[in-house]
Design an enzyme around this catalytic site. Sequence first.
Site, PDB file in Angstrom:
ATOM      1  N   ASP A   1       0.830  -1.201   0.000  1.00 30.09           N
ATOM      2  CA  ASP A   1       0.000   0.000   0.000  1.00 30.09           C
ATOM      3  C   ASP A   1       0.869   1.257   0.000  1.00 30.09           C
ATOM      4  OD1 ASP A   1      -2.358   1.379  -0.016  1.00 30.09           O
ATOM      5  OD2 ASP A   1      -2.748   1.176   2.124  1.00 30.09           O
TER       6      ASP A   1
ATOM      7  N   ASN B   1     -10.221  -3.109  -7.002  1.00 28.14           N
ATOM      8  CA  ASN B   1      -9.456  -2.047  -7.654  1.00 28.14           C
ATOM      9  C   ASN B   1     -10.013  -1.630  -9.008  1.00 28.14           C
ATOM     10  OD1 ASN B   1      -6.201  -3.133  -6.395  1.00 28.14           O
ATOM     11  ND2 ASN B   1      -7.638  -1.632  -5.565  1.00 28.14           N
TER      12      ASN B   1
END
EC number: 2.5.1.-
Length: 238
Positions: A16, A64
């Site tokens: 991340d 995503n």
Amino acid sequence: MPIPPNGPRHVAFIMDGNGRWAQQRGRPRLLGHRAGARRVREIVAACPDLGVEYATIFAFSTENWKRTQSEVSGLMSLFRRYIESEANTLLTQGTRVRFIGDRHRLDAKLRGLMDMIEALTAHNTRCHLTIALNYGGRDEVARATKRLARDVAAGRLDPETINDQTLPRYLDTHVLPDPDLVIRTSGEARISNFLLWQSAYAEYEFVDTLWPDFTREKFVEVLSRYGTRDRRFGAVRA
């Protein structure tokens, strides 16, 4: 910093912070993803020397797809270029590459490259790199349950014999050991639908560093902390 002898065999990474890394520098988010791909190269190369046999990276989740079309397209292009540029290096390093996730939504060229690098590196054993692409833990369990249900319906599986050892045989990761350690970068403390079944007894490390800044040295620090943990798996020490 020395690596303790009882380090993790399998480390999974929630990578991340790529977009924030780029935005902090006033650059497009995709530049951060490119920097993150370079970091993957460094961390994977370091794994064998650090005693890590299996590395699993969360590259693109089933959620995503909600990102902008330009970012999704850029990521898909980046995945294709990564495979093309890294294939020979990974082969030479002795790294075996596998993919987990639902491939059906990915474009044909990317699927072909995935097949290519899996076949190219199939006999490597020094390090096992698993790339989670269009992957979600709930989606994986749902797909595994469908396959299990088909076997029951076809008479290949007796429902009375199903236990907690049955479903893992239908998961994308059925040939892999469960992760010992899951590392999430960027300071977020969520598991984000990643390896839900497999990480039941994994240790977690949530580090503040953004993924493009997660160096080999920072990786060593996390591994050293892991070596101090007392993993009892529900038992009590006598």
